[in-house]
Scaffold this motif. Structure first.
Motif, PDB file in Angstrom:
ATOM      1  N   GLY A   7      46.828  47.649  66.453  1.00 13.20           N
ATOM      2  CA  GLY A   7      46.563  49.029  66.820  1.00 13.20           C
ATOM      3  C   GLY A   7      46.594  49.960  65.621  1.00 13.20           C
ATOM      4  O   GLY A   7      46.364  51.144  65.742  1.00 13.20           O
ATOM      5  N   ARG A   8      46.863  49.419  64.451  1.00 13.16           N
ATOM      6  CA  ARG A   8      46.893  50.214  63.237  1.00 13.16           C
ATOM      7  C   ARG A   8      45.516  50.142  62.579  1.00 13.16           C
ATOM      8  O   ARG A   8      44.803  49.158  62.711  1.00 13.16           O
ATOM      9  CB  ARG A   8      47.951  49.669  62.285  1.00 13.16           C
ATOM     10  CG  ARG A   8      49.346  49.734  62.914  1.00 13.16           C
ATOM     11  CD  ARG A   8      50.353  49.060  62.060  1.00 13.16           C
ATOM     12  NE  ARG A   8      50.606  49.904  60.890  1.00 13.16           N
ATOM     13  CZ  ARG A   8      51.391  49.544  59.900  1.00 13.16           C
ATOM     14  NH1 ARG A   8      51.976  48.380  59.905  1.00 13.16           N
ATOM     15  NH2 ARG A   8      51.591  50.353  58.886  1.00 13.16           N
ATOM     16  N   THR A   9      45.159  51.179  61.890  1.00 13.59           N
ATOM     17  CA  THR A   9      43.873  51.194  61.210  1.00 13.59           C
ATOM     18  C   THR A   9      44.087  51.218  59.701  1.00 13.59           C
ATOM     19  O   THR A   9      45.118  51.699  59.218  1.00 13.59           O
ATOM     20  CB  THR A   9      43.046  52.430  61.628  1.00 13.59           C
ATOM     21  OG1 THR A   9      43.802  53.599  61.354  1.00 13.59           O
ATOM     22  CG2 THR A   9      42.691  52.375  63.098  1.00 13.59           C
ATOM     23  N   PRO A  10      43.124  50.685  58.963  1.00 13.26           N
ATOM     24  CA  PRO A  10      43.284  50.659  57.508  1.00 13.26           C
ATOM     25  C   PRO A  10      43.208  52.053  56.909  1.00 13.26           C
ATOM     26  O   PRO A  10      42.507  52.913  57.423  1.00 13.26           O
ATOM     27  CB  PRO A  10      42.098  49.798  57.043  1.00 13.26           C
ATOM     28  CG  PRO A  10      41.128  49.823  58.159  1.00 13.26           C
ATOM     29  CD  PRO A  10      41.894  50.089  59.418  1.00 13.26           C
ATOM     30  N   ARG A  11      43.965  52.240  55.850  1.00  9.01           N
ATOM     31  CA  ARG A  11      43.872  53.478  55.081  1.00  9.01           C
ATOM     32  C   ARG A  11      42.786  53.251  54.044  1.00  9.01           C
ATOM     33  O   ARG A  11      43.016  52.655  52.999  1.00  9.01           O
ATOM     34  CB  ARG A  11      45.214  53.803  54.446  1.00  9.01           C
ATOM     35  CG  ARG A  11      46.243  54.175  55.492  1.00  9.01           C
ATOM     36  CD  ARG A  11      47.534  54.709  54.945  1.00  9.01           C
ATOM     37  NE  ARG A  11      47.679  54.629  53.504  1.00  9.01           N
ATOM     38  CZ  ARG A  11      48.825  54.426  52.893  1.00  9.01           C
ATOM     39  NH1 ARG A  11      49.917  54.277  53.585  1.00  9.01           N
ATOM     40  NH2 ARG A  11      48.893  54.373  51.590  1.00  9.01           N
ATOM     41  N   HIS A  12      41.593  53.716  54.369  1.00 10.31           N
ATOM     42  CA  HIS A  12      40.425  53.385  53.564  1.00 10.31           C
ATOM     43  C   HIS A  12      40.541  53.812  52.114  1.00 10.31           C
ATOM     44  O   HIS A  12      40.144  53.074  51.217  1.00 10.31           O
ATOM     45  CB  HIS A  12      39.165  53.969  54.204  1.00 10.31           C
ATOM     46  CG  HIS A  12      38.808  53.297  55.478  1.00 10.31           C
ATOM     47  ND1 HIS A  12      38.302  52.020  55.524  1.00 10.31           N
ATOM     48  CD2 HIS A  12      38.917  53.707  56.760  1.00 10.31           C
ATOM     49  CE1 HIS A  12      38.093  51.681  56.772  1.00 10.31           C
ATOM     50  NE2 HIS A  12      38.466  52.671  57.548  1.00 10.31           N
ATOM     51  N   GLU A  13      41.068  54.990  51.864  1.00  7.94           N
ATOM     52  CA  GLU A  13      41.130  55.474  50.492  1.00  7.94           C
ATOM     53  C   GLU A  13      41.986  54.559  49.623  1.00  7.94           C
ATOM     54  O   GLU A  13      41.581  54.174  48.524  1.00  7.94           O
ATOM     55  CB  GLU A  13      41.685  56.900  50.467  1.00  7.94           C
ATOM     56  CG  GLU A  13      41.628  57.527  49.093  1.00  7.94           C
ATOM     57  CD  GLU A  13      42.059  58.979  49.138  1.00  7.94           C
ATOM     58  OE1 GLU A  13      43.056  59.297  48.474  1.00  7.94           O
ATOM     59  OE2 GLU A  13      41.393  59.774  49.840  1.00  7.94           O
ATOM     60  N   SER A  14      43.155  54.181  50.106  1.00 10.38           N
ATOM     61  CA  SER A  14      44.025  53.328  49.300  1.00 10.38           C
ATOM     62  C   SER A  14      43.479  51.904  49.211  1.00 10.38           C
ATOM     63  O   SER A  14      43.549  51.273  48.150  1.00 10.38           O
ATOM     64  CB  SER A  14      45.456  53.330  49.834  1.00 10.38           C
ATOM     65  OG  SER A  14      45.498  52.866  51.161  1.00 10.38           O
ATOM     66  N   LEU A  15      42.905  51.405  50.289  1.00  9.50           N
ATOM     67  CA  LEU A  15      42.335  50.056  50.258  1.00  9.50           C
ATOM     68  C   LEU A  15      41.124  50.001  49.323  1.00  9.50           C
ATOM     69  O   LEU A  15      40.983  49.061  48.533  1.00  9.50           O
ATOM     70  CB  LEU A  15      41.948  49.601  51.674  1.00  9.50           C
ATOM     71  CG  LEU A  15      41.416  48.186  51.805  1.00  9.50           C
ATOM     72  CD1 LEU A  15      42.406  47.160  51.263  1.00  9.50           C
ATOM     73  CD2 LEU A  15      41.088  47.894  53.271  1.00  9.50           C
ATOM     74  N   ALA A  16      40.275  51.006  49.387  1.00  7.16           N
ATOM     75  CA  ALA A  16      39.110  51.061  48.501  1.00  7.16           C
ATOM     76  C   ALA A  16      39.551  51.097  47.039  1.00  7.16           C
ATOM     77  O   ALA A  16      38.999  50.371  46.193  1.00  7.16           O
ATOM     78  CB  ALA A  16      38.247  52.268  48.831  1.00  7.16           C
ATOM     79  N   ALA A  17      40.539  51.906  46.720  1.00  6.90           N
ATOM     80  CA  ALA A  17      41.029  52.007  45.341  1.00  6.90           C
ATOM     81  C   ALA A  17      41.646  50.683  44.891  1.00  6.90           C
ATOM     82  O   ALA A  17      41.422  50.235  43.756  1.00  6.90           O
ATOM     83  CB  ALA A  17      42.042  53.142  45.227  1.00  6.90           C
ATOM     84  N   TYR A  18      42.405  50.043  45.778  1.00  7.67           N
ATOM     85  CA  TYR A  18      43.041  48.771  45.461  1.00  7.67           C
ATOM     86  C   TYR A  18      41.992  47.697  45.157  1.00  7.67           C
ATOM     87  O   TYR A  18      42.087  46.985  44.153  1.00  7.67           O
ATOM     88  CB  TYR A  18      43.930  48.344  46.638  1.00  7.67           C
ATOM     89  CG  TYR A  18      44.548  46.986  46.493  1.00  7.67           C
ATOM     90  CD1 TYR A  18      45.560  46.760  45.568  1.00  7.67           C
ATOM     91  CD2 TYR A  18      44.136  45.922  47.288  1.00  7.67           C
ATOM     92  CE1 TYR A  18      46.138  45.512  45.438  1.00  7.67           C
ATOM     93  CE2 TYR A  18      44.715  44.675  47.166  1.00  7.67           C
ATOM     94  CZ  TYR A  18      45.709  44.469  46.240  1.00  7.67           C
ATOM     95  OH  TYR A  18      46.281  43.230  46.111  1.00  7.67           O
ATOM     96  N   LEU A  19      40.993  47.602  46.010  1.00  4.44           N
ATOM     97  CA  LEU A  19      39.949  46.605  45.802  1.00  4.44           C
ATOM     98  C   LEU A  19      39.156  46.905  44.530  1.00  4.44           C
ATOM     99  O   LEU A  19      38.800  45.986  43.781  1.00  4.44           O
ATOM    100  CB  LEU A  19      39.029  46.532  47.022  1.00  4.44           C
ATOM    101  CG  LEU A  19      39.682  46.011  48.302  1.00  4.44           C
ATOM    102  CD1 LEU A  19      38.726  46.138  49.475  1.00  4.44           C
ATOM    103  CD2 LEU A  19      40.166  44.580  48.133  1.00  4.44           C
TER     104      LEU A  19
END
Length: 169
Positions: A7-19
């Motif tokens: 039920g949790r959604t990804p934090r796109h900004e942090s995931l994008a920066a990490y990748l």
């Protein structure tokens, strides 16, 4: 926004920066493995580095494809850093003489192991996230994780096989 198992959604900004950070690291890794291939050219270890260079280059391409498939954009700053790193990398910053002997050869091998270890951490992180985000294909991530472990073993074996010649008289 994609639904996840918890039920949790990804934090796109942090995931994008990490990748994107890992993609920058992967681009550096490809350059350093190409340099190592030149270092070990003509030795019994040349094939190891030729194979690793190809694998790591393919994994970098796969990571870039994943970033784009997720709808993330590359950071222009990080792209500029990658370009600058490519220029510096031509000078062979870890092992400028491209020799497997001495401390430069040892540091090159240790640096390569560190790069592959960082990549292993990426795959472990994405494997954890795959339980919460269906966009990550867990079986493929497990394969990539296993490849990273095998790559570390291959570089460690070269280091172990060649360390006595570097440090013992």
């Amino acid at each position: 926004m994609p639904q996840t198992g918890s039920g949790r959604t990804p934090r796109h900004e942090s995931l994008a920066a990490y990748l994107d950070d890992h993609l920058l690291g992967a681009e550096t890794g490809v350059r350093l493995f190409k340099a190592a291939r030149r270092t070990w050219e003509g030795t019994e270890h040349e094939g190891v580095f030729a194979h690793l260079t190809e694998e790591i280059s393919d994994e970098r391409d796969e990571l870039e494809t994943l970033i784009l498939a997720l709808g993330y954009q590359r950071s222009r700053i990080k792209m500029a850093l990658a370009w600058a790193g490519a220029l510096v990398g031509r000078a062979g910053p870890v092992n400028p003489l491209s020799t497997g002997s001495g401390t430069s050869g040892q540091l090159e091998l240790e640096t390569l192991q560190s790069i592959v270890r960082a990549k292993e951490c990426l795959w472990r992180t994405l494997l954890v996230l795959s339980a919460h985000d269906h966009r990550f294909h867990a079986p493929r991530i497990r394969e990539l994780l296993h490849m990273a472990q095998k790559q570390q073993e291959a570089v460690a074996k070269v280091m172990e096989d060649t360390a006595p010649a570097r440090f013992l008289t």
